[in-house]
Motif scaffolding. Structure first.
Motif: not given
Length: 361
Positions: A30-43, A137-150
């Protein structure tokens, strides 16, 4: 710098397709650069601070420097410093009806956080790939998704999305994931539930820039095109909400899906009736797009079934092309691939409208 490198490493790791799940092609590039991570540090730091003890000062300093903590607790005019002050007071022994109650449930919260790190990390990578695979795919998407439980002090919905530069925060209220009472909490189930919601919200946010005229006209009146727009946009977002084992959806949910198609077709008839008054059309549109109990969200149910059928029957390339071309293109493609099949059908009024020349904007 280290955080960016970690995300790139995670994104490069192979994620085998699940045995079940939505018909999303995870292997094609795919032309998109999408990642998802999880940050439990604050919780975890919040729980450490609530418990007091020798590690509390270090936890407090980390919370003070946490961008996620400040971004989340600043929502709606909130003050993170006030929350930190309350946390310190609880750690020092001052009673707090809300925060003090969290201390008694710390063991459950820690189990959920553990599961988020173990089960959640590979699952988040999988969801990121699905999101990327369902964007045109008409426009590339770059996204850094970060799931944070709080611990959001009850000010969060299921998942709240906030953009902050390159990061898209997905804040989940941890106490809401583990309600009080005698019901048993299964951490792994909690993890996959919140990840499904996070993926749905993320796709909706990342798809928003594609919803522009003339392909996606701005709904101004309660008409058939407004119903189509809601249906086409709801489809992929709703697909993320179903657990993998529920696919294909018709196997288990044939009756409620057909019921939603019936309600949707009835609404379409009203919206396409030139004699219907605006108030009547508005009521019909509201009834088909309501956000109440899940199976009463008829535009969402019809949309997800359309999406699933098109991905299976027409293929991802044709479906994404139609999605980029707009709601009428999605519905017309569904009409094409279901003419001779047994899938739920669009009603006569909808078919006639889709086969006619689209109205000029």
């Amino acid at each position: 710098m280290l955080d960016t490198a970690l995300l790139l490493v995670l994104a490069a790791l192979p994620v085998p397709p699940p045995a079940a799940g939505p018909p999303v092609d995870l292997l094609s590039p795919v032309v998109h650069d999408v990642t998802m991570s999880i940050d439990v540090g604050p919780a975890r730091d919040t729980l450490t601070l609530l418990a007091g003890g020798p590690d509390a000062p270090q936890a407090l300093q980390r919370l003070k420097g946490s961008r996620a903590f400040h971004q989340a607790l600043s929502r709606g005019g909130g003050n993170p410093d006030d929350v930190l002050g309350r946390l310190v007071s609880v750690a020092a022994g001052t009673p707090d009806p809300l925060l003090g109650g969290y201390s008694g449930r710390a063991a459950v919260f820690r189990k959920i956080l553990d599961a988020l790190e173990t089960d959640g990390t590979p699952a988040a990578m999988l969801e990121a790939r699905r999101i990327a695979a369902l964007l045109p795919s008409s426009r590339p998407v770059t996204a850094r998704l970060r799931l944070v439980p709080l611990f959001g002090l009850s000010r969060f919905g299921d998942v709240v999305v906030e953009s902050d530069g390159e990061t898209t925060w997905l804040f989940a209220d941890l106490p809401g994931l583990a309600p009080e009472g005698n019901a048993e909490v299964v951490p792994r189930e909690v993890v996959f539930s919140v990840l499904r919601t996070a993926a749905s919200e993320s796709w909706t946010r990342l798809f928003a820039p594609f919803r522009v005229p003339p392909a996606w006209p701005e709904p101004k009146v309660p008409d058939f095109d407004a119903l189509l727009a809601r249906t086409a946009a709801d489809g992929p977002a709703t697909m993320f909400l179903f657990a993998d084992e529920f696919f294909p959806l018709g196997t288990m949910f044939e009756e409620p899906i057909q019921r939603s198609f019936d309600r949707w077709n009835t609404a379409a008839e009203v919206l396409l009736d030139p004699k219907a008054k605006e108030a009547t059309r508005r009521e019909a549109l509201a009834a088909a797009t309501a956000r109440g109990e899940f199976w009463s969200r008829h535009s969402s149910v019809v949309g997800v079934k359309m999406t699933e059928v098109l991905l299976r029957s027409a293929g991802a390339a044709r479906y994404l092309e139609a999605l980029a071309a707009g709601p009428r293109a999605v519905a017309a493609l569904y009409l094409e691939v279901t003419r001779k099949g047994k899938e739920p059908a669009l009603g006569k009024a909808a078919r006639k409208a889709l086969e006619a020349k689209p109205p000029s904007s």
